[in-house]
Design a protein around this motif. Sequence first.
Motif, PDB file in Angstrom:
ATOM      1  N   ALA A  17     -17.681  14.423  -8.111  1.00  0.00           N
ATOM      2  CA  ALA A  17     -18.889  13.578  -8.518  1.00  0.00           C
ATOM      3  C   ALA A  17     -20.280  14.346  -8.753  1.00  0.00           C
ATOM      4  N   GLY A  18     -20.157  15.599  -8.214  1.00  0.00           N
ATOM      5  CA  GLY A  18     -21.349  16.634  -8.120  1.00  0.00           C
ATOM      6  C   GLY A  18     -21.529  17.411  -9.190  1.00  0.00           C
ATOM      7  N   PHE A  19     -22.368  18.207  -9.318  1.00  0.00           N
ATOM      8  CA  PHE A  19     -22.954  18.995 -10.501  1.00  0.00           C
ATOM      9  C   PHE A  19     -21.913  19.797 -11.008  1.00  0.00           C
ATOM     10  N   LEU A  20     -21.439  20.615  -9.938  1.00  0.00           N
ATOM     11  CA  LEU A  20     -20.210  21.630 -10.163  1.00  0.00           C
ATOM     12  C   LEU A  20     -19.099  21.071 -10.287  1.00  0.00           C
ATOM     13  N   GLY A  21     -18.608  19.840  -9.523  1.00  0.00           N
ATOM     14  CA  GLY A  21     -17.450  19.381  -9.319  1.00  0.00           C
ATOM     15  C   GLY A  21     -17.132  18.783 -10.829  1.00  0.00           C
ATOM     16  N   SER A  22     -18.062  17.923 -11.251  1.00  0.00           N
ATOM     17  CA  SER A  22     -17.940  17.175 -12.652  1.00  0.00           C
ATOM     18  C   SER A  22     -17.685  18.282 -13.548  1.00  0.00           C
ATOM     19  N   HIS A  23     -18.395  19.293 -13.778  1.00  0.00           N
ATOM     20  CA  HIS A  23     -17.996  20.321 -14.823  1.00  0.00           C
ATOM     21  C   HIS A  23     -16.528  20.824 -14.723  1.00  0.00           C
ATOM     22  N   LEU A  24     -16.317  21.178 -13.472  1.00  0.00           N
ATOM     23  CA  LEU A  24     -14.976  21.822 -13.200  1.00  0.00           C
ATOM     24  C   LEU A  24     -13.741  20.757 -13.529  1.00  0.00           C
ATOM     25  N   CYS A  25     -13.922  19.377 -13.096  1.00  0.00           N
ATOM     26  CA  CYS A  25     -12.876  18.534 -13.545  1.00  0.00           C
ATOM     27  C   CYS A  25     -12.548  18.572 -14.987  1.00  0.00           C
ATOM     28  N   GLU A  26     -13.991  18.656 -15.734  1.00  0.00           N
ATOM     29  CA  GLU A  26     -13.870  18.102 -17.180  1.00  0.00           C
ATOM     30  C   GLU A  26     -12.885  19.516 -17.943  1.00  0.00           C
ATOM     31  N   SER A  27     -13.373  20.580 -17.345  1.00  0.00           N
ATOM     32  CA  SER A  27     -12.581  22.010 -17.588  1.00  0.00           C
ATOM     33  C   SER A  27     -11.086  22.073 -17.208  1.00  0.00           C
ATOM     34  N   LEU A  28     -10.880  21.397 -16.319  1.00  0.00           N
ATOM     35  CA  LEU A  28      -9.544  21.551 -15.785  1.00  0.00           C
ATOM     36  C   LEU A  28      -8.524  20.531 -16.640  1.00  0.00           C
ATOM     37  N   ILE A  29      -9.072  19.405 -16.879  1.00  0.00           N
ATOM     38  CA  ILE A  29      -8.387  18.559 -17.590  1.00  0.00           C
ATOM     39  C   ILE A  29      -8.188  19.049 -19.472  1.00  0.00           C
ATOM     40  N   ARG A  30      -9.179  19.862 -19.676  1.00  0.00           N
ATOM     41  CA  ARG A  30      -9.147  20.573 -21.054  1.00  0.00           C
ATOM     42  C   ARG A  30      -8.050  21.403 -20.894  1.00  0.00           C
ATOM     43  N   SER A  31      -7.795  22.086 -19.789  1.00  0.00           N
ATOM     44  CA  SER A  31      -6.615  22.912 -19.657  1.00  0.00           C
ATOM     45  C   SER A  31      -5.306  22.371 -19.628  1.00  0.00           C
ATOM     46  N   GLY A  32      -5.175  21.112 -19.417  1.00  0.00           N
ATOM     47  CA  GLY A  32      -3.936  20.376 -19.467  1.00  0.00           C
ATOM     48  C   GLY A  32      -3.650  19.829 -17.870  1.00  0.00           C
ATOM     49  N   ALA A  33      -4.560  19.863 -17.071  1.00  0.00           N
ATOM     50  CA  ALA A  33      -4.179  19.620 -15.769  1.00  0.00           C
ATOM     51  C   ALA A  33      -4.462  17.963 -15.412  1.00  0.00           C
ATOM     52  N   CYS A  34      -3.874  17.422 -14.742  1.00  0.00           N
ATOM     53  CA  CYS A  34      -4.269  16.176 -13.946  1.00  0.00           C
ATOM     54  C   CYS A  34      -5.011  16.160 -12.860  1.00  0.00           C
ATOM     55  N   VAL A  35      -6.182  15.509 -12.729  1.00  0.00           N
ATOM     56  CA  VAL A  35      -7.147  15.627 -11.618  1.00  0.00           C
ATOM     57  C   VAL A  35      -7.362  14.507 -10.968  1.00  0.00           C
ATOM     58  N   LEU A  36      -7.284  14.932  -9.585  1.00  0.00           N
ATOM     59  CA  LEU A  36      -7.557  13.787  -8.769  1.00  0.00           C
ATOM     60  C   LEU A  36      -9.036  13.971  -8.211  1.00  0.00           C
ATOM     61  N   GLY A  37     -10.107  13.463  -8.439  1.00  0.00           N
ATOM     62  CA  GLY A  37     -11.563  13.814  -8.016  1.00  0.00           C
ATOM     63  C   GLY A  37     -11.827  12.887  -6.778  1.00  0.00           C
ATOM     64  N   ALA A  38     -12.125  13.636  -5.699  1.00  0.00           N
ATOM     65  CA  ALA A  38     -12.332  12.726  -4.375  1.00  0.00           C
ATOM     66  C   ALA A  38     -13.923  13.101  -4.036  1.00  0.00           C
ATOM     67  N   ASP A  39     -14.661  12.060  -3.659  1.00  0.00           N
ATOM     68  CA  ASP A  39     -15.928  12.096  -3.439  1.00  0.00           C
ATOM     69  C   ASP A  39     -16.474  10.840  -2.581  1.00  0.00           C
ATOM     70  N   ASN A  40     -17.437  10.997  -1.730  1.00  0.00           N
ATOM     71  CA  ASN A  40     -17.874  10.204  -0.944  1.00  0.00           C
ATOM     72  C   ASN A  40     -19.278   9.785  -1.541  1.00  0.00           C
ATOM     73  N   LEU A  41     -19.805  10.165  -2.814  1.00  0.00           N
ATOM     74  CA  LEU A  41     -21.217   9.929  -3.433  1.00  0.00           C
ATOM     75  C   LEU A  41     -22.213  10.126  -2.674  1.00  0.00           C
ATOM     76  N   SER A  42     -22.182  10.941  -1.496  1.00  0.00           N
ATOM     77  CA  SER A  42     -23.479  11.206  -0.825  1.00  0.00           C
ATOM     78  C   SER A  42     -24.569  11.816  -1.796  1.00  0.00           C
ATOM     79  N   THR A  43     -24.032  12.798  -2.494  1.00  0.00           N
ATOM     80  CA  THR A  43     -25.139  13.495  -3.213  1.00  0.00           C
ATOM     81  C   THR A  43     -24.634  13.347  -4.858  1.00  0.00           C
ATOM     82  N   GLY A  44     -23.562  13.222  -5.066  1.00  0.00           N
ATOM     83  CA  GLY A  44     -22.939  13.211  -6.392  1.00  0.00           C
ATOM     84  C   GLY A  44     -23.252  11.697  -6.946  1.00  0.00           C
ATOM     85  N   ARG A  45     -22.911  11.623  -8.105  1.00  0.00           N
ATOM     86  CA  ARG A  45     -23.031  10.231  -9.037  1.00  0.00           C
ATOM     87  C   ARG A  45     -21.752  10.215  -9.680  1.00  0.00           C
TER      88      ARG A  45
END
Length: 320
Positions: A17-45
């Motif tokens: 849910a962070g800055f880099l992580g969210s862009h990374l998840c989007e890009s992985l999904i565009r490449s056909g991956a299934c993504v499990l995104g883990a976050d404690n939301l301490s600095t991410g949204r």
Amino acid sequence: MNGHDLDGARILVTGAAGFLGSHLCESLIRSGACVLGADNLSTGRLSNLSSLIDQRSFTFLLHDVTMPRRIAGTIDAIMHLASPAAPRDYLAMPQATLRAGALGTLNMTKTAQQKNATFLLASTSEVYGDPMEHPQKESYLGNVNPIGPRSVYDEAKRFAEAVTAQAGRAGQRVAVARIFNTYGPRMSDGDSRVVPTFIRQARARQPLTIAGNGTQTRSLCYVDDTVDGLIRLLTSGFAEPVNIGATNEVTVLELAKLIRDLCGSPSPIEFVDLPADDPRRRRPDITRAAQVLGWAPRVDLHDGLSRTLHWHLHQPVGVT
Ligand code: NAD
């Protein structure tokens, strides 16, 4: 997982849910991956994941990586980004930062071992500290003050690299990305990093505050390029650290003026005290990334800053 084929791969991204992580998840999904995104939301949204939250190929897991937890199902790769990263955040959360680098990395390498998954660590140029070598090659061992205020971040990442290297020696598939300053949409404008701070100040017609005399340099990489480098590294099979960053060094003063001009702002420049252990120069040698990954940044600074500003201008009040 070979070459660039991510189709159908199940990838755990921590810090999703962070800055880099969210862009990374989007890009992985565009490449056909299934993504499990883990976050404690301490600095991410969660709002950073708004484009993904309803997609079947994305699952959000509210999870603190410093706590052990069994993850159900197969995992082909873990990309471990979870950690406070902006100076404002790691100085405010020193214990959490040490724990994310240390316990978080131990837990995630263990999960990778249990799942026979490739493990990628999001490390940082901060492992070079205030460098005595310029530009910095991966062979440079760094100049870090182990007891300075920034050490909670720098040393946690150095420890995380040690954990990852040991996992590699023990036979796990590992990768270490030493990420240099990255900027782009979704960096919170209150997070103290230089680009969103200057954008916020310029838009508010307030003084652009520069620490020191502004001659210190930064090399800024646009987020899409950094994400591309991370994904190439994940699938490369290369286990040694690789610098991911831009090589066009700008002084902080030049950057302030560039952002002020882009914003069409009359803001004056104001010089304030330099924080302790602030690096004077930072520029990666990216020969290894070019040779091993065929990677180099493509988005130039002016274009990247324009895209970032465009994003800021289109956020509802209070979101950035
Ligand atoms: P960020 O603060 O936007 O994202 C970090 C994410 O990790 C947040 O969503 C936060 O909630 C989450 N997190 C923190 N501690 C956690 C924990 N214990 N358990 C689960 N989630 C946790 O920062 P970012 O800029 O996106 O950085 C992401 C990673 O990339 C960090 O590891 C950082 O060290 C590394 N990095 C970033 C840059 C950069 O310029 N952005 C440069 C070098 C390295």
